[in-house]
Design an enzyme around this catalytic site. Structure first.
Site, short mmCIF file in Angstrom:
data_model
loop_
_atom_site.label_atom_id
_atom_site.label_comp_id
_atom_site.label_asym_id
_atom_site.label_seq_id
_atom_site.Cartn_x
_atom_site.Cartn_y
_atom_site.Cartn_z
N THR A 121 0.85 -1.19 0.00
CA THR A 121 0.00 0.00 0.00
C THR A 121 0.89 1.24 0.00
OG1 THR A 121 -1.59 -1.25 1.28
CG2 THR A 121 -1.87 1.13 1.23
N LEU A 153 -6.20 -8.72 1.07
CA LEU A 153 -6.33 -9.86 1.98
C LEU A 153 -6.40 -9.42 3.43
CD1 LEU A 153 -3.35 -10.42 3.45
CD2 LEU A 153 -2.81 -11.26 1.18
N LEU A 250 -19.80 -4.34 11.30
CA LEU A 250 -20.69 -3.53 12.13
C LEU A 250 -20.42 -3.78 13.61
CD1 LEU A 250 -24.15 -3.94 10.30
CD2 LEU A 250 -22.60 -1.99 10.21
N ALA A 252 -19.10 -3.25 17.09
CA ALA A 252 -18.45 -2.28 17.98
C ALA A 252 -17.49 -3.04 18.88
CB ALA A 252 -19.51 -1.57 18.81
N GLY A 253 -16.49 -2.36 19.40
CA GLY A 253 -15.52 -3.05 20.26
C GLY A 253 -14.46 -2.12 20.77
N GLY A 257 -7.43 -2.48 14.95
CA GLY A 257 -5.97 -2.53 15.02
C GLY A 257 -5.45 -3.18 13.75
N CYS A 260 -3.06 -2.59 8.82
CA CYS A 260 -3.56 -1.75 7.72
C CYS A 260 -4.43 -0.57 8.14
CB CYS A 260 -4.32 -2.62 6.72
SG CYS A 260 -3.19 -3.69 5.82
N LYS A 320 -6.91 -9.22 16.36
CA LYS A 320 -8.20 -9.84 16.05
C LYS A 320 -7.99 -11.36 16.14
CE LYS A 320 -7.72 -10.48 11.10
NZ LYS A 320 -8.30 -10.29 9.78
C1 UDX Z 1 2.13 -5.52 3.98
C2 UDX Z 1 2.33 -4.49 2.88
O1 UDX Z 1 3.59 -4.51 2.36
C3 UDX Z 1 1.88 -3.16 3.32
O2 UDX Z 1 2.02 -2.19 2.32
C4 UDX Z 1 0.46 -3.31 3.64
O3 UDX Z 1 -0.14 -2.08 3.86
C5 UDX Z 1 0.36 -4.19 4.87
O4 UDX Z 1 0.87 -5.42 4.62
P1 UDX Z 1 3.45 -7.08 5.40
O5 UDX Z 1 3.44 -8.02 4.26
O6 UDX Z 1 2.63 -7.41 6.58
O7 UDX Z 1 3.03 -5.65 4.87
O8 UDX Z 1 4.89 -6.59 5.74
P2 UDX Z 1 6.06 -7.18 6.61
O9 UDX Z 1 5.57 -8.23 7.51
O10 UDX Z 1 6.79 -5.98 7.09
O11 UDX Z 1 6.91 -7.94 5.50
C6 UDX Z 1 7.77 -7.36 4.64
C7 UDX Z 1 8.91 -8.33 4.34
O12 UDX Z 1 9.78 -7.71 3.43
C8 UDX Z 1 9.74 -8.74 5.55
O13 UDX Z 1 9.89 -10.12 5.58
C9 UDX Z 1 11.08 -8.04 5.31
O14 UDX Z 1 12.17 -8.78 5.81
C10 UDX Z 1 11.11 -7.95 3.80
N1 UDX Z 1 11.97 -6.88 3.28
C11 UDX Z 1 11.89 -5.63 3.79
C12 UDX Z 1 12.85 -7.14 2.26
O15 UDX Z 1 12.96 -8.27 1.79
N2 UDX Z 1 13.63 -6.14 1.76
C13 UDX Z 1 13.60 -4.88 2.26
O16 UDX Z 1 14.33 -4.01 1.78
C14 UDX Z 1 12.68 -4.63 3.30
C1 UDX Z 2 -7.82 -5.37 6.65
C2 UDX Z 2 -8.78 -5.43 5.46
O1 UDX Z 2 -9.95 -6.18 5.81
C3 UDX Z 2 -8.10 -6.02 4.24
O2 UDX Z 2 -8.96 -5.97 3.13
C4 UDX Z 2 -6.84 -5.19 3.96
O3 UDX Z 2 -6.16 -5.66 2.85
C5 UDX Z 2 -5.95 -5.20 5.18
O4 UDX Z 2 -6.64 -4.68 6.29
P1 UDX Z 2 -6.99 -7.01 8.55
O5 UDX Z 2 -6.35 -5.83 9.16
O6 UDX Z 2 -6.24 -8.27 8.42
O7 UDX Z 2 -7.54 -6.67 7.08
O8 UDX Z 2 -8.28 -7.38 9.43
P2 UDX Z 2 -9.83 -7.04 9.49
O9 UDX Z 2 -10.53 -8.31 9.66
O10 UDX Z 2 -10.26 -6.16 8.40
O11 UDX Z 2 -9.90 -6.28 10.90
C6 UDX Z 2 -9.23 -5.07 11.13
C7 UDX Z 2 -9.55 -4.53 12.50
O12 UDX Z 2 -10.89 -4.10 12.58
C8 UDX Z 2 -9.38 -5.56 13.62
O13 UDX Z 2 -8.76 -4.96 14.73
C9 UDX Z 2 -10.80 -5.97 13.94
O14 UDX Z 2 -10.94 -6.44 15.25
C10 UDX Z 2 -11.53 -4.67 13.71
N1 UDX Z 2 -12.97 -4.86 13.42
C11 UDX Z 2 -13.36 -5.50 12.29
C12 UDX Z 2 -13.91 -4.35 14.29
O15 UDX Z 2 -13.57 -3.75 15.32
N2 UDX Z 2 -15.24 -4.50 13.99
C13 UDX Z 2 -15.67 -5.14 12.87
O16 UDX Z 2 -16.89 -5.24 12.68
C14 UDX Z 2 -14.70 -5.66 12.00
#
Ligand code: UDX
Ligand code: UDX
Length: 436
Positions: A121, A153, A250, A252-253, A257, A260, A320
């Protein structure tokens, strides 16, 4: 197609594994050698249902490889997906240094024409800059184009969300790039929405921030429900039948977190301000969420004289259910406050305790200390107060009688509305939840 994926976090690894599953020849690249070794031994560095099975299966077919040697992976790749993290900086903006590092490595390594696809992102306009940056540092006379392909995802259902995505968003600036991405995704058999690069980048933020807004809205309404004697669960149910609103997100909680929503709301707020615009709706969502995280702690503080030497059971640490991830988990702020207040915390989580332990090391039971329990029952044993932060089934399925039997004082603060208010009252428990 020969594909390389940079970064093996949730986004990169899951994408790489699913591309291999759909028949592509994939090499996953990461700087972290331990992670690569772990994956080579068939173990997933992240807790994600179905991922390890797919890793082993595709490793066995020879379609999935892991390496730290980015040069060999990028050299002849037809497409390189970037999935490295874009963490939040203190001012709320997205940190693009990992994207820059990978871009530079790509520029120095590629020996053939190649499509670079940004899955991470990134703020609107970043893809343009990545393309320019790679071209600036290119070592050879090859054609590089950058495309945007945001990822939707959710953690805990990452593999399913990728293989059965509601849609694939591709943002390109040429017919050629669009065709290549369509070809990569053809075996998935999913709807493809093709837009320009900046719109694709914006779609990702607009989706995540809309969902964050929806949650903050429900939390706001829940707080009002408490003041006027309405029940947020009943309100949500009533709302859910309206197809224009939809039944999901929908709940509440204790606030949203994860990796993203917190980051992407702040990043869009920052992007808007950079352009002289105040995104008032998103800013409100951020503010509501910040307060919501410790709402229960505040409620408990008003009820107790002190937390000093109180035994506090904490059920659920992950942000979560279904993940061991603690990024922006409400449990972090609350446990910090409890420990500062002198509580003796005993925490339980079916997946995230190990990660939590690294931040809050275990110590002997005394004021301002934390221990980790192997079951909710063990955490509740002799507790004076219980806080619930994650909606794990292991916690949801506890009968109300357990709180009565195990706790010294049956006082429960539930941040996920897991139990029926009347049933808890009937079981003799002083029960506080959100918006009811
Ligand atoms: C992702 C997306 O990248 C982010 O933009 C989105 O909004 C949330 O999810 P995530 O896949 O959870 O992040 O990231 P992270 O767990 O930080 O994994 C990134 C990986 O890239 C790590 O394993 C890190 O070691 C690797 N990395 C980082 C490299 O290989 N090269 C680098 O220069 C920096
Ligand atoms: C989210 C998006 O769903 C996904 O599409 C995006 O690519 C990455 O961010 P994720 O952060 O893995 O995914 O979890 P999600 O299930 O969306 O929950 C995010 C947070 O919202 C959690 O802390 C969850 O507890 C909270 N949540 C979700 C609520 O408080 N209430 C709800 O009804 C749903």
């Amino acid at each position: 197609m020969k594909i390389a994926v940079a970064g093996t976090g949730y986004v990169g690894l899951v994408a790489g594994v699913c591309f291999a599953e759909k028949g592509h020849d994939v090499t996953c690249v990461d700087v972290d050698e331990n992670k690569i070794k772990l994956m080579e031994s068939g173990v997933s560095p992240i807790f994600e249902e179905g991922l390890e099975e797919l890793m082993r299966k595709n490793n066995a077919t020879g379609r999935l490889h892991y390496t730290t040697d980015y040069q060999s992976a990028y050299r002849n790749a037809e497409a390189i997906f970037i999935g490295v993290g874009t963490p939040e900086q203190p001012d709320g903006s997205a940190n693009l240094s990992y994207i820059a590092t990978v871009s530079r490595q790509i520029a120095e390594s590629v020996e053939n024409d190649c499509l670079v696809v940004v899955k991470s992102t990134v703020p609107v306009g970043t893809n343009d800059k990545v393309e320019q940056f790679i071209r600036d540092f290119l070592k050879r006379d090859v054609k590089i184009e950058v495309a945007s392909n945001p990822e939707f995802l959710a953690q805990g259902s990452a593999v399913h969300d990728t293989l059965h995505a509601a849609r694939i968003i591709i943002g390109t600036e040429s017919r050629e790039a669009e065709e290549k991405l369509r070809k990569i995704y053809e075996p998935f058999g999913l709807p493809i929405v093709s837009v320009n690069r900046r719109s694709a980048e914006m779609i990702k933020y607009a989706c995540n921030d809309f969902l964050a807004l929806k949650i903050s809205y429900m939390n706001d309404i829940a707080n009002l429900c408490e003041l006027v004697g309405a029940d947020i669960d009943a309100v949500a149910e009533g709302m859910s039948y309206d197809a224009r609103i939809g039944a999901r997100f929908l709940n509440a909680g204790v606030g949203y977190g994860g990796s993203c929503f917190p980051k992407d709301t702040k990043a869009l707020k920052y992007l808007a301000r950079q352009h002289g615009y105040t995104l008032r709706t998103v800013e409100a969502a951020v503010d509501v969420n910040a307060e919501q995280k410790t709402k229960l702690f505040q409620k408990a503080s008003n009820r107790m004289i002190t937390f000093q030497n109180l035994k506090v059971a904490v059920l659920g640490l992950a942000f979560k259910a279904g993940t061991d991830d603690l990024r922006e988990a409400p449990s972090l702020d609350n446990v910090q406050l409890l420990l500062e207040g002198g509580a003796e915390v005993c925490a339980y989580d079916p997946a995230a305790s190990e990660h939590f332990r690294q931040r809050f090391p275990e110590g002997p039971a005394q004021k301002g200390s934390i221990r980790y329990a192997a079951s909710p029952q063990e955490a509740l044993e002799g507790a004076d107060i219980c806080f619930i932060f994650t909606e794990w089934d292991e916690i949801r399925n506890l009968p109300p009688s357990v709180f009565r039997e195990k706790m010294q004082i049956p006082l429960v603060y539930d941040g996920r509305n897991l139990y029926n208010v009347a049933a808890m009252k009937e079981a003799g428990i002083e029960y506080y939840s959100i918006g009811r």
